[in-house]
Design a protein around this motif. Structure first.
Motif, PDB file in Angstrom:
ATOM      1  N   MET A 204       0.837  -1.212   0.000  1.00  0.00           N
ATOM      2  CA  MET A 204       0.000   0.000   0.000  1.00  0.00           C
ATOM      3  C   MET A 204       0.865   1.253   0.000  1.00  0.00           C
ATOM      4  O   MET A 204       0.363   2.360   0.113  1.00  0.00           O
ATOM      5  CB  MET A 204      -0.874   0.019   1.255  1.00  0.00           C
ATOM      6  CG  MET A 204      -1.785  -1.170   1.360  1.00  0.00           C
ATOM      7  SD  MET A 204      -2.766  -1.109   2.876  1.00  0.00           S
ATOM      8  CE  MET A 204      -1.709  -1.944   4.038  1.00  0.00           C
ATOM      9  N   CYS A 205       2.168   1.062  -0.075  1.00  0.00           N
ATOM     10  CA  CYS A 205       3.087   2.162   0.236  1.00  0.00           C
ATOM     11  C   CYS A 205       4.022   2.402  -0.950  1.00  0.00           C
ATOM     12  O   CYS A 205       3.632   3.045  -1.920  1.00  0.00           O
ATOM     13  CB  CYS A 205       3.810   1.769   1.520  1.00  0.00           C
ATOM     14  SG  CYS A 205       4.863   3.011   2.223  1.00  0.00           S
ATOM     15  N   HIS A 206       5.240   1.847  -0.903  1.00  0.00           N
ATOM     16  CA  HIS A 206       6.200   2.113  -1.981  1.00  0.00           C
ATOM     17  C   HIS A 206       6.285   0.978  -3.009  1.00  0.00           C
ATOM     18  O   HIS A 206       7.270   0.907  -3.740  1.00  0.00           O
ATOM     19  CB  HIS A 206       7.587   2.386  -1.400  1.00  0.00           C
ATOM     20  CG  HIS A 206       7.856   3.848  -1.166  1.00  0.00           C
ATOM     21  ND1 HIS A 206       7.963   4.755  -2.199  1.00  0.00           N
ATOM     22  CD2 HIS A 206       8.029   4.560  -0.036  1.00  0.00           C
ATOM     23  CE1 HIS A 206       8.204   5.963  -1.703  1.00  0.00           C
ATOM     24  NE2 HIS A 206       8.238   5.874  -0.391  1.00  0.00           N
ATOM     25  N   ARG A 422      11.135   6.054   2.234  1.00  0.00           N
ATOM     26  CA  ARG A 422      10.287   4.986   2.803  1.00  0.00           C
ATOM     27  C   ARG A 422       9.535   5.468   4.024  1.00  0.00           C
ATOM     28  O   ARG A 422       9.943   6.429   4.683  1.00  0.00           O
ATOM     29  CB  ARG A 422      11.139   3.787   3.223  1.00  0.00           C
ATOM     30  CG  ARG A 422      11.959   3.192   2.143  1.00  0.00           C
ATOM     31  CD  ARG A 422      11.178   2.205   1.300  1.00  0.00           C
ATOM     32  NE  ARG A 422      11.877   2.091   0.015  1.00  0.00           N
ATOM     33  CZ  ARG A 422      11.503   1.302  -0.981  1.00  0.00           C
ATOM     34  NH1 ARG A 422      10.430   0.564  -0.884  1.00  0.00           N
ATOM     35  NH2 ARG A 422      12.181   1.277  -2.098  1.00  0.00           N
ATOM     36  N   GLY A 423       8.519   4.712   4.366  1.00  0.00           N
ATOM     37  CA  GLY A 423       7.683   5.087   5.485  1.00  0.00           C
ATOM     38  C   GLY A 423       8.074   4.379   6.753  1.00  0.00           C
ATOM     39  O   GLY A 423       8.870   4.872   7.553  1.00  0.00           O
ATOM     40  N   HIS A 424       7.545   3.173   6.948  1.00  0.00           N
ATOM     41  CA  HIS A 424       7.831   2.397   8.149  1.00  0.00           C
ATOM     42  C   HIS A 424       9.330   2.182   8.273  1.00  0.00           C
ATOM     43  O   HIS A 424      10.041   1.980   7.286  1.00  0.00           O
ATOM     44  CB  HIS A 424       7.149   1.036   8.053  1.00  0.00           C
ATOM     45  CG  HIS A 424       5.846   0.980   8.784  1.00  0.00           C
ATOM     46  ND1 HIS A 424       5.744   1.225  10.121  1.00  0.00           N
ATOM     47  CD2 HIS A 424       4.601   0.683   8.350  1.00  0.00           C
ATOM     48  CE1 HIS A 424       4.485   1.069  10.504  1.00  0.00           C
ATOM     49  NE2 HIS A 424       3.756   0.752   9.446  1.00  0.00           N
ATOM     50  N   SER A 425       9.795   2.195   9.526  1.00  0.00           N
ATOM     51  CA  SER A 425      11.220   2.205   9.812  1.00  0.00           C
ATOM     52  C   SER A 425      11.959   0.971   9.309  1.00  0.00           C
ATOM     53  O   SER A 425      13.158   1.024   9.106  1.00  0.00           O
ATOM     54  CB  SER A 425      11.420   2.349  11.315  1.00  0.00           C
ATOM     55  OG  SER A 425      10.582   1.423  11.981  1.00  0.00           O
ATOM     56  N   LEU A 664      -4.514  11.727   3.256  1.00  0.00           N
ATOM     57  CA  LEU A 664      -3.162  11.961   3.774  1.00  0.00           C
ATOM     58  C   LEU A 664      -3.122  11.946   5.298  1.00  0.00           C
ATOM     59  O   LEU A 664      -4.128  11.701   5.962  1.00  0.00           O
ATOM     60  CB  LEU A 664      -2.592  13.268   3.207  1.00  0.00           C
ATOM     61  CG  LEU A 664      -3.467  14.509   3.120  1.00  0.00           C
ATOM     62  CD1 LEU A 664      -4.207  14.814   4.387  1.00  0.00           C
ATOM     63  CD2 LEU A 664      -2.638  15.709   2.746  1.00  0.00           C
ATOM     64  N   ARG A 665      -1.929  12.209   5.824  1.00  0.00           N
ATOM     65  CA  ARG A 665      -1.689  12.132   7.266  1.00  0.00           C
ATOM     66  C   ARG A 665      -1.741  13.509   7.906  1.00  0.00           C
ATOM     67  O   ARG A 665      -1.235  14.478   7.334  1.00  0.00           O
ATOM     68  CB  ARG A 665      -0.294  11.538   7.502  1.00  0.00           C
ATOM     69  CG  ARG A 665      -0.207  10.086   7.131  1.00  0.00           C
ATOM     70  CD  ARG A 665       1.205   9.688   6.738  1.00  0.00           C
ATOM     71  NE  ARG A 665       1.288   8.247   6.539  1.00  0.00           N
ATOM     72  CZ  ARG A 665       0.926   7.619   5.419  1.00  0.00           C
ATOM     73  NH1 ARG A 665       0.461   8.295   4.375  1.00  0.00           N
ATOM     74  NH2 ARG A 665       1.021   6.303   5.340  1.00  0.00           N
ATOM     75  N   SER A 666      -2.273  13.586   9.110  1.00  0.00           N
ATOM     76  CA  SER A 666      -2.193  14.819   9.885  1.00  0.00           C
ATOM     77  C   SER A 666      -0.858  14.802  10.632  1.00  0.00           C
ATOM     78  O   SER A 666      -0.133  13.805  10.600  1.00  0.00           O
ATOM     79  CB  SER A 666      -3.342  14.888  10.886  1.00  0.00           C
ATOM     80  OG  SER A 666      -2.992  14.147  12.041  1.00  0.00           O
TER      81      SER A 666
HETATM   82 MO   LIG Z   1       3.983   3.559   4.293  1.00  0.00          MO
END
Ligand SMILES: [Mo]
Ligand SMILES: Nc1nc2c(c(=O)[nH]1)N[C@H]1C(S)=C(S)[C@@H](COP(=O)(O)OP(=O)(O)OC[C@H]3O[C@@H](n4cnc5c(=O)[nH]c(N)nc54)[C@H](O)[C@@H]3O)O[C@H]1N2
Ligand SMILES: Nc1nc2c(c(=O)[nH]1)N[C@H]1C(S)=C(S)[C@@H](COP(=O)(O)OP(=O)(O)OC[C@H]3O[C@@H](n4cnc5c(=O)[nH]c(N)nc54)[C@H](O)[C@@H]3O)O[C@H]1N2
Length: 775
Positions: A204-206, A422-425, A664-666
């Motif tokens: 759902m991300c990259h 990237r998102g998650h660490s 999107l994210r707050s």
């Molecule tokens: Mo993500």
């Protein structure tokens, strides 16, 4: 015939969506810069408020230090050499506060509230209940979770899994916070069980970045390192909001600007974090003096980036014609690329009017940007995130970005390259470890050889395929290694049905979330240690490893006392599930491996290239870089060259009266985890149920600011409804809209996904907006 009377208390299903009520909005004006003193105060408030001063300080001192633990908030790398005593940001501090909290969701808590009652609360409230402290079971037909022993929990999982008609009826999700060690054991278990059903948050991300880059430059990862930023002439920040989501990136950008780099933002919204930055660790920053970050801000239409980058390519071709040999890097194009002629023809055929219509950016602005890129040493870095990856044409769009780099030869040399942020660490590390529904044969061959078994070869389910499979055929088993599958995925009500269809849903988690409440017939909560906590196995302290966005593998070791002595490490939970489920079918000494993580790392080294002397090298301060072919200009593509891919220009075109909604994210959330109700930089306090629209569009609809509206999404004749959002006028192109994830996920159609990557199109949802029916 008499009809049966309705039972006095119709059983109410726990709500899949958060409540529709408002929390009391206050709107101020958006900021002009990010961080500064308010960020420092907000960090301390969150950390000390949740964890207390002693535990809070202990945690912060180890955050992102070489002898400490990796921040669970994002994958932005840590400096290779010098680290500040406070090497973290406001939002990293919030993530730590959330994990180090002294609040606990105990067995008394679960006895007090039924799952239906819990589901009626907001995501913010659920998050506030604190750490999960012991395994809990929801029995078939049960209304409340009850404590269960670890042995019983593993027994239930093994029985359910072994009763499945086929291993392919198991779905094994991973969220990108899982360590390399846990992820490696998990994929090994799943493949020994007999399936490749390993959907992960990356889908759902990259995923789109991976697909796009694999085809163009042969490696699905970025090509730059942190020190490249200090050498760049131009840094593009496209479809990314670093002020909120990667705040430490702002220090990197600030340093680059001070060395003369130009930062250019491409974003439909004016994001304050891209305008300026007040370094919270500099006196001037604390006093409120900001560094101006961006020199050009292109307010592209939502989904207009492919047209924009096609326009840049067209402008570069024109500049080259005007000054032959000065703009394009002919040597690079000849030696290292293929397909340029065909691509250039396509670009010439694309008219400026198509480009300007598609992007919403004037030709002169695009030409100005092209001149900037072609000037100086052509040291260009392009950074991007979800603003590019979650569209139907995401893969083609990212390839278009790559093409511009190839034309300029801005790849594989200092100060230049591609940077999907990237998102998650550890999302990148999890993929390296084999969390992927279609790992290449070379990986599977080696895995089979090292562990003496035949890994299944048929591809498994990605996230969207998994949702549909669970929806269509009841009776599956879902296991989540972290994450919040229900709220993170598209089409909330559809996904809820999918999960409710399962025989068992089991979640390895640290905090309570909606996926614990929307469950299969039976459900398990398996509480694990967080990254900030000490992990002892057989009396010995352990550490785990992660890989950041720039392919640095390094260690992470928590220092806090665990929230409960009943917690197990993720690695041990996976090992015990595997041992219970596979029993005699496996020769892997699961719990022995999980008792000494060095032993797991030896196996990783044996299977995955680039991990030579893993245990020794990862103990060096800062860790080591994994090899990256594209950075060295060796391209693992069919032509063994970087490849231009001539994609037809496309964009999503809403009809008159419709808008293109991005979710999107707050500033106060980490994905589905809601830390607070503010979005400080955008000037929003105390409310999440809002939709940002262009002021003219709002006027056109006859809707006053702050009035409640209902949002309907439209997809192939179907509609989906989200009720009671407050309309907020915001600086953005006409026809574009924005609302927060996960509240707006109910609008994202499960069938609307990106070509090739199958990523839900969470950034291009066609909607109409009308005054709320309830108002
Ligand atoms: Mo993500
Ligand atoms: N504090 C905090 N940190 C996080 C996260 C978090 O939730 N909170 N999440 C983590 C994760 S998993 C991820 S993937 C990253 C996400 O990091 P981002 O990608 O920055 O997250 P989003 O909020 O989805 O923001 C997308 C940005 O793209 C813009 N955008 C939307 N549509 C378009 C478009 O069509 N074109 C362009 N050019 N721009 C567009 C939006 O206006 C917004 O600025 O952050 C990571 N870090
Ligand atoms: N509409 C819309 N949907 C989106 C997006 C969007 O932009 N718009 N973004 C997408 C993106 S980029 C992503 S990455 C996904 C995120 O999807 P996920 O990764 O599934 O979701 P998270 O919200 O990050 O997961 C939060 C939960 O993880 C658990 N957790 C936290 N720390 C740990 C830990 O150390 N170990 C374990 N085992 N569990 C832990 C907690 O229980 C917490 O409730 O969402 C996607 N969904």
């Amino acid at each position: 015939m008499s009809s049966r009377p309705a039972p006095p208390h119709e059983p109410v299903l726990p709500a899949a969506q958060p409540p529709e009520e408002h929390t009391g909005i206050h709107v101020g004006s958006p900021s002009h810069a990010a961080a500064g003193l308010p960020a420092v105060l907000s960090s301390l408030n969150h950390v000390f408020g949740q964890a207390g001063v002693v535990r809070g300080t202990e945690a912060l001192l180890k955050l992102n230090q070489k002898n400490g633990f990796d921040c669970p908030s994002c994958a932005w790398p840590d400096p290779d050499d010098h680290r500040a005593p406070a090497e973290f940001c406001e939002n990293g501090a919030k993530a730590i506060a959330a994990e180090a909290t002294t609040r606990k969701a105990t067995r008394d808590f679960f006895a007090r509230y039924s799952i239906t009652e819990l589901a009626a609360e907001s995501d913010y409230w659920l998050e506030q209940q604190g750490r999960l402290v012991e395994p809990m079971l929801l029995e078939a037909g049960g209304t409340h979770y009850k404590p269960v022993s670890w042995d019983q929990a593993f027994q239930i999982i093994s029985t359910e899994l072994n009763q499945l008609p086929s291993p392919d009826d198991g779905v094994f999700y991973t969220s990108g916070r899982a360590s390399n060690e846990a992820a490696f054991l998990y994929q090994l278990f799943v493949r020994q069980f007999g399936t490749n059903n390993l959907p992960d948050c990356s889908n759902m991300c990259h995923e789109s970045s991976g697909c796009a880059l694999k085809a163009t430059v042969g490696v699905g990862k970025g090509t730059v390192r942190l020190d490249d930023f200090a050498q760049a002439d131009t840094i593009l920040v496209v479809g990314q909001n670093p002020g909120t989501n990667h705040p430490r990136m702002l220090s990197t950008l600030q340093a680059a600007v001070r060395k003369g780099a130009k930062v250019i933002a491409v974003n439909p919204l004016i994001e304050p974090g891209l305008l300026g930055f007040k370094h919270p660790q500099e006196v001037s920053g604390m006093m409120g003096l900001s560094t101006k970050l961006t020199t050009q801000y292109l307010q592209v239409k939502v989904n207009g980036d492919m047209a924009l980058f096609r326009g840049i390519a067209k402008a570069l071709l024109a500049l080259e014609e005007a000054s032959p040999g000065k703009v394009l890097d002919d040597t690079f194009l000849r030696q290292h690329t293929t397909g340029f002629a065909e691509y250039a023809t396509l670009v010439r055929q694309t008219s400026w009017s198509e480009i300007v219509d598609g992007s919403g950016i004037a030709q002169e602005e695009i030409e100005k940007l092209a001149r900037q890129l072609a000037g100086g040493q052509k040291r260009v870095i392009s950074c991007w995130a979800m603003g590019l990856t979650q569209h139907r044409n995401a893969v083609a769009t990212i390839q278009e970005v790559t093409h511009v780099h190839l034309m300029l030869g801005a790849l594989g040399r200092p100060g230049a390259g591609l940077c999907p942020v990237r998102g998650h660490s550890n999302v990148q590390g999890d993929r390296t470890m084999g969390i992927f529904e279609k790992m290449p044969d070379a990986f599977l061959d080696k895995l089979g050889q090292v562990f003496s078994f035949n890994p299944p070869r048929h591809h498994g389910y990605d996230v969207v395929m998994a949702i549909k499979a669970m929806h269509e055929s009841p009776g599956k088993v879902f296991i989540g290694l972290g994450g919040n599958f229900l709220s993170a995925t598209p089409d909330t009500e559809f996904t809820a049905t999918a999960l409710r269809n399962c025989h068992l849903t089991a979640q390895v988690s640290t905090k309570l979330n909606r996926s614990h409440l929307i469950t299969g017939k039976r459900a398990l909560i398996l509480p694990c240690l967080g990254r900030s906590e000490m992990d002892y196995q057989s009396g010995m302290p352990q550490f785990v490893t992660v890989e950041d966005s720039m392919s640095v593998v390094h260690m992470s070791q928590g220092n806090l006392r665990p929230a409960s002595d009943k917690l197990l490490s993720e690695t041990m939970i996976v090992a015990r599930i595997a041992e219970a489920t596979l029993a005699k079918q496996t020769s892997v000494p699961w719990t022995q491996l999980a008792s000494n993580y060095d032993l797991i790392r030896e196996k990783i080294e044996a299977v995955i290239p680039g991990f030579e002397n893993f245990n020794e090298r990862v103990r060096r301060p800062g860790g080591f870089y994994l090899p990256n072919g594209a950075r060295e200009l060796t391209f693992d593509t069919p032509a063994r060259k970087a490849t231009f891919i001539a994609n037809a220009l496309q964009s999503v075109q809403p009809e008159p009266g419709q808008f293109l909604l991005q979710t999107l994210r707050s500033h106060d959330q980490f994905n589905t985890t809601v830390y607070g109700l503010h979005d400080r930089y955008r000037g929003i306090s105390n409310e999440r149920r809002i939709i940002f629209l262009n002021p003219e569009d709002l006027r056109g609809l006859g809707i006053l600011p702050l009035r409640p509206v209902d949002i309907t999404s439209h997809w192939q004749g179907q509609t989906r409804l989200a009720r009671n959002f407050l309309a907020i006028p915001y600086d953005m192109p006409r026809g574009s809209a924005a609302a927060y994830f996960p509240e707006a996920n109910v609008l994202v159609p499960v069938d609307s996904t990106a070509e090739q990557s199958n990523t839900p199109t969470s950034k291009s949802v066609i909607i109409t907006v009308a005054p709320a029916a309830s108002a």
